[in-house]
Write a protein that holds these residues in place. Structure first.
Motif, PDB file in Angstrom:
ATOM      1  N   GLY A  67       8.878   7.230   5.887  1.00 42.27           N
ATOM      2  CA  GLY A  67       8.360   6.018   6.664  1.00 42.27           C
ATOM      3  C   GLY A  67       6.888   5.034   7.082  1.00 42.27           C
ATOM      4  N   MET A  68       6.339   5.621   7.788  1.00 41.82           N
ATOM      5  CA  MET A  68       5.167   4.913   7.965  1.00 41.82           C
ATOM      6  C   MET A  68       4.417   5.254   7.159  1.00 41.82           C
ATOM      7  SD  MET A  68       5.312   4.119  11.704  1.00 41.82           S
ATOM      8  CE  MET A  68       2.987   3.449  11.416  1.00 41.82           C
ATOM      9  N   ALA A  69       4.247   6.202   6.505  1.00 40.58           N
ATOM     10  CA  ALA A  69       3.081   6.174   5.405  1.00 40.58           C
ATOM     11  C   ALA A  69       3.689   5.508   4.009  1.00 40.58           C
ATOM     12  CB  ALA A  69       2.972   7.503   4.883  1.00 40.58           C
ATOM     13  N   SER A  70       4.827   4.817   4.345  1.00 40.55           N
ATOM     14  CA  SER A  70       5.297   3.877   2.989  1.00 40.55           C
ATOM     15  C   SER A  70       4.658   1.997   3.384  1.00 40.55           C
ATOM     16  CB  SER A  70       7.131   4.346   2.797  1.00 40.55           C
ATOM     17  OG  SER A  70       6.805   4.861   2.168  1.00 40.55           O
ATOM     18  N   LEU A  71       4.526   2.009   5.024  1.00 36.52           N
ATOM     19  CA  LEU A  71       4.778   0.946   5.344  1.00 36.52           C
ATOM     20  C   LEU A  71       3.160   0.833   5.592  1.00 36.52           C
ATOM     21  CD1 LEU A  71       5.092  -1.463   7.056  1.00 36.52           C
ATOM     22  CD2 LEU A  71       4.425  -0.069   9.046  1.00 36.52           C
ATOM     23  N   LEU A  72       1.942   1.509   6.071  1.00 34.46           N
ATOM     24  CA  LEU A  72       0.513   1.707   5.340  1.00 34.46           C
ATOM     25  C   LEU A  72       0.000   1.503   4.288  1.00 34.46           C
ATOM     26  CD1 LEU A  72      -0.456   4.071   8.522  1.00 34.46           C
ATOM     27  CD2 LEU A  72      -0.394   1.963   8.516  1.00 34.46           C
ATOM     28  N   LEU A  73       0.488   2.262   3.073  1.00 36.94           N
ATOM     29  CA  LEU A  73       0.168   2.173   1.903  1.00 36.94           C
ATOM     30  C   LEU A  73       0.476   0.354   1.330  1.00 36.94           C
ATOM     31  CD1 LEU A  73       1.744   5.395   0.367  1.00 36.94           C
ATOM     32  CD2 LEU A  73      -0.941   4.767   0.557  1.00 36.94           C
ATOM     33  N   ALA A  74       1.894   0.254   1.530  1.00 32.49           N
ATOM     34  CA  ALA A  74       1.751  -1.450   1.664  1.00 32.49           C
ATOM     35  C   ALA A  74       1.157  -2.407   2.083  1.00 32.49           C
ATOM     36  CB  ALA A  74       3.573  -1.980   1.941  1.00 32.49           C
ATOM     37  N   LEU A  75       0.917  -2.090   2.977  1.00 35.00           N
ATOM     38  CA  LEU A  75      -0.283  -2.745   4.121  1.00 35.00           C
ATOM     39  C   LEU A  75      -1.643  -2.566   3.534  1.00 35.00           C
ATOM     40  CD1 LEU A  75      -0.845  -4.699   6.219  1.00 35.00           C
ATOM     41  CD2 LEU A  75      -1.079  -2.082   7.808  1.00 35.00           C
ATOM     42  N   PHE A  76      -1.925  -1.990   3.215  1.00 37.11           N
ATOM     43  CA  PHE A  76      -3.632  -1.089   2.166  1.00 37.11           C
ATOM     44  C   PHE A  76      -3.495  -1.524   0.866  1.00 37.11           C
ATOM     45  CE2 PHE A  76      -6.043   1.686   4.671  1.00 37.11           C
ATOM     46  CZ  PHE A  76      -5.592   1.625   6.111  1.00 37.11           C
ATOM     47  N   PHE A  77      -2.890  -1.639   0.522  1.00 41.90           N
ATOM     48  CA  PHE A  77      -2.747  -2.128  -1.098  1.00 41.90           C
ATOM     49  C   PHE A  77      -2.926  -4.010  -0.623  1.00 41.90           C
ATOM     50  CE2 PHE A  77      -1.116   1.903  -3.076  1.00 41.90           C
ATOM     51  CZ  PHE A  77      -2.547   2.127  -3.600  1.00 41.90           C
ATOM     52  N   GLY A  78      -1.837  -4.656   0.462  1.00 38.78           N
ATOM     53  CA  GLY A  78      -2.413  -5.923  -0.218  1.00 38.78           C
ATOM     54  C   GLY A  78      -3.956  -5.969   0.837  1.00 38.78           C
ATOM     55  N   MET A  79      -4.473  -5.755   1.362  1.00 39.69           N
ATOM     56  CA  MET A  79      -5.758  -5.099   1.388  1.00 39.69           C
ATOM     57  C   MET A  79      -6.284  -5.529   0.590  1.00 39.69           C
ATOM     58  SD  MET A  79      -6.037  -4.427   6.185  1.00 39.69           S
ATOM     59  CE  MET A  79      -5.322  -2.548   5.283  1.00 39.69           C
ATOM     60  N   ALA A  80      -6.246  -4.426  -0.323  1.00 38.96           N
ATOM     61  CA  ALA A  80      -7.207  -4.112  -0.981  1.00 38.96           C
ATOM     62  C   ALA A  80      -7.284  -5.407  -2.384  1.00 38.96           C
ATOM     63  CB  ALA A  80      -6.835  -2.815  -1.860  1.00 38.96           C
ATOM     64  N   LEU A  81      -6.034  -5.728  -2.534  1.00 42.60           N
ATOM     65  CA  LEU A  81      -6.170  -7.268  -3.244  1.00 42.60           C
ATOM     66  C   LEU A  81      -6.955  -8.283  -2.561  1.00 42.60           C
ATOM     67  CD1 LEU A  81      -4.989  -8.540  -5.533  1.00 42.60           C
ATOM     68  CD2 LEU A  81      -3.100  -9.240  -4.639  1.00 42.60           C
ATOM     69  N   GLY A  82      -6.586  -8.368  -1.048  1.00 41.54           N
ATOM     70  CA  GLY A  82      -7.794  -9.327  -0.195  1.00 41.54           C
ATOM     71  C   GLY A  82      -9.253  -8.798  -0.753  1.00 41.54           C
ATOM     72  N   ASN A  83      -9.702  -8.411  -0.188  1.00 37.84           N
ATOM     73  CA  ASN A  83     -11.556  -7.413  -0.715  1.00 37.84           C
ATOM     74  C   ASN A  83     -11.405  -7.850  -1.828  1.00 37.84           C
ATOM     75  OD1 ASN A  83     -12.506  -5.602   1.519  1.00 37.84           O
ATOM     76  ND2 ASN A  83     -10.209  -5.434   2.077  1.00 37.84           N
ATOM     77  N   ILE A  84     -10.440  -7.815  -2.823  1.00 39.40           N
ATOM     78  CA  ILE A  84     -11.505  -8.080  -4.403  1.00 39.40           C
ATOM     79  C   ILE A  84     -11.169  -9.656  -4.674  1.00 39.40           C
ATOM     80  CG2 ILE A  84     -10.528  -8.067  -6.717  1.00 39.40           C
ATOM     81  CD1 ILE A  84      -9.288  -5.318  -6.132  1.00 39.40           C
ATOM     82  N   VAL A  85     -10.210 -10.408  -4.045  1.00 43.32           N
ATOM     83  CA  VAL A  85     -10.332 -11.799  -3.939  1.00 43.32           C
ATOM     84  C   VAL A  85     -12.080 -12.430  -3.408  1.00 43.32           C
ATOM     85  CG1 VAL A  85      -9.373 -14.022  -2.976  1.00 43.32           C
ATOM     86  CG2 VAL A  85      -8.126 -11.989  -4.061  1.00 43.32           C
ATOM     87  N   ARG A  86     -11.769 -11.870  -1.889  1.00 39.65           N
ATOM     88  CA  ARG A  86     -12.946 -12.457  -0.530  1.00 39.65           C
ATOM     89  C   ARG A  86     -14.146 -11.770  -1.725  1.00 39.65           C
ATOM     90  NH1 ARG A  86     -13.301  -8.952   3.379  1.00 39.65           N
ATOM     91  NH2 ARG A  86     -14.047  -7.390   2.474  1.00 39.65           N
ATOM     92  N   GLY A  87     -14.369 -10.644  -2.069  1.00 34.99           N
ATOM     93  CA  GLY A  87     -15.268 -10.381  -2.714  1.00 34.99           C
ATOM     94  C   GLY A  87     -16.772  -9.289  -1.561  1.00 34.99           C
ATOM     95  N   VAL A  88     -17.286  -9.368  -2.110  1.00 41.38           N
ATOM     96  CA  VAL A  88     -17.997  -7.660  -1.222  1.00 41.38           C
ATOM     97  C   VAL A  88     -19.605  -8.386  -1.525  1.00 41.38           C
ATOM     98  CG1 VAL A  88     -16.598  -6.443  -1.900  1.00 41.38           C
ATOM     99  CG2 VAL A  88     -18.105  -5.733  -3.230  1.00 41.38           C
ATOM    100  N   ASN A  89     -20.710  -8.024  -0.257  1.00 40.63           N
ATOM    101  CA  ASN A  89     -21.651  -8.115  -0.765  1.00 40.63           C
ATOM    102  C   ASN A  89     -22.602  -7.076  -1.901  1.00 40.63           C
ATOM    103  OD1 ASN A  89     -23.810  -9.105   0.206  1.00 40.63           O
ATOM    104  ND2 ASN A  89     -23.663  -7.783   1.895  1.00 40.63           N
ATOM    105  N   LEU A  90     -22.740  -7.721  -2.923  1.00 40.12           N
ATOM    106  CA  LEU A  90     -22.724  -6.721  -4.006  1.00 40.12           C
ATOM    107  C   LEU A  90     -24.548  -6.255  -4.009  1.00 40.12           C
ATOM    108  CD1 LEU A  90     -21.168  -8.110  -6.915  1.00 40.12           C
ATOM    109  CD2 LEU A  90     -21.012  -5.744  -6.125  1.00 40.12           C
ATOM    110  N   GLY A  91     -24.675  -5.220  -4.014  1.00 45.48           N
ATOM    111  CA  GLY A  91     -26.313  -5.224  -3.201  1.00 45.48           C
ATOM    112  C   GLY A  91     -27.443  -5.013  -1.975  1.00 45.48           C
TER     113      GLY A  91
END
Length: 358
Positions: A118-142
């Motif tokens: 149960g906890m792994a499922s919950l955290l995976l849902a949270l982490f994949f949502g945050m992954a999408l957030g990181n892609i939308v926000r962008g990163v400091n390339l270079g």
């Protein structure tokens, strides 16, 4: 060819979101709502024959990323190293939680693996949502500091969080208030999706309760979606520019809202599969809308020194992209045949098909 392989990659990720998404959601339902042994067994029965095949789509997405967009693969797998390792361990614990639970018939043993699942499922849902957030926000390339790149233009590395917890800081982290917000949206959406799958595939005594849960969570989800549309302006001043330039793309946001509005009728649907259909429309529409909004970028740059990674500057050579076509269609045919057989064999309700007996 770059656009074709981009569509293929997004399509595979969308399929993974829908299929493994209901696994994550079922795990969350298992964690919070399954109180009796019968309810726990019914939930695991509903995903038992499918969960391992569903995870193959994530491997397929990684394979297409490696083959078609190698620069993006190298950049993201090094920059997101910490969360990717955490996701890997969560996938492992979710799997062994399902497999190990029935090996010893002891209450404490079963409780430990129930929590792991149960906890792994919950955290995976949270982490994949945050992954999408990181892609939308962008990163400091270079890894730009004081206007100067300290690393190659496509390289970056993110800690788990930064001291300010801000998505607009110079030193970005994986977790900030924006990515955490999208993670919460993901948890709510996938919980709804998992509940709809359980309703669709079982006659569980939980089903009437789950319909009420879906209805209430859908209110929360609608509020979160509207907030996210406002929050997006803090990250991207013109988040809808692609939709304005190509009005046909409004189809995807429309699909999103058809899905979320349809879910408000979950308690009155005559067929159990309708709820799952509408949550699928929401997930596919929301994911596609997000991808379209940043296109052709696949990983935006938060600095003005190095350009964003796009489908064009990260793609493999034209010869390689063309050579992969024949293998792709062969693989696609085999996958379609496999899934048709799998879902026909396990069609209907799954209450009495014990996990481990298939």
């Amino acid at each position: 060819m770059e656009f074709f392989w981009y569509v293929v990659l997004m399509g595979i990720l969308a399929v993974y979101l829908v299929l493994d998404g209901y696994d994550f959601g079922a795990g969350i339902i298992h964690l919070f709502f399954a109180k009796t042994e019968r309810d726990k067994k019914v939930i695991t029965n509903s995903i038992g024959p499918f969960w391992d095949a569903n995870e193959v789509w994530l491997i397929a997405a990684g394979g297409v990323l490696f083959f078609a967009f190698p620069t993006l693969y190298a950049s993201s797998f090094s920059g997101f190293y910490l969360p990717l390792i955490m996701i890997l361990w969560l996938l492992i614990f979710r799997a062994i939680g399902l497999e190990m639970r029935g090996q010893v018939h002891n209450h404490m043993w079963e409780a430990i693996w129930d929590k792991a699942f149960g906890m792994a499922s919950l955290l995976l849902a949270l982490f994949f949502g945050m992954a999408l957030g990181n892609i939308v926000r962008g990163v400091n390339l270079g890894m730009v500091q004081n206007g100067v790149s300290t690393q190659e233009a496509h390289y970056f590395f993110l800690p788990l969080w930064n001291p300010t917890f801000s998505p607009q800081a110079n030193e970005l982290g994986i977790i900030d208030w924006f990515t955490l917000f999208l993670g919460i949206v993901s948890v709510v959406a996938l919980t709804i999706h998992g509940a709809n799958w359980i309703i669709y595939k079982t006659n569980s005594s939980l089903n009437p309760k789950l319909k009420n849960v879906v209805f209430k969570l859908n209110i929360v989800l609608l509020i979160l979606v509207f907030i996210s549309l406002q929050v997006w302006h803090f990250i991207e001043p013109k988040p809808f520019h692609n939709f304005v330039e190509n009005p046909i793309l409004w189809f995807f946001p429309l699909l999103t809202f058809v899905g979320i509005l349809g879910l408000f009728k979950v308690r009155s649907f005559k067929k159990d599969g309708y709820g799952f259909l509408f949550s699928t429309l929401f997930l596919v529409g929301g994911f596609a809308s997000t991808a379209v909004s940043i296109f052709p970028n696949v990983l935006p740059s938060t600095n003005k020194v190095n350009p964003s990674l796009t489908i064009y500057n990260t793609a493999a050579g034209e010869y390689g992209l063309n050579a992969g076509l024949s293998w792709f269609f062969i693989a696609l045919f085999l996958v379609i045949v496999y899934f048709i057989i799998q879902y026909r064999v396990f069609s209907g309700k799954m209450d009495d098909i014990g996990y481990g007996e298939h």
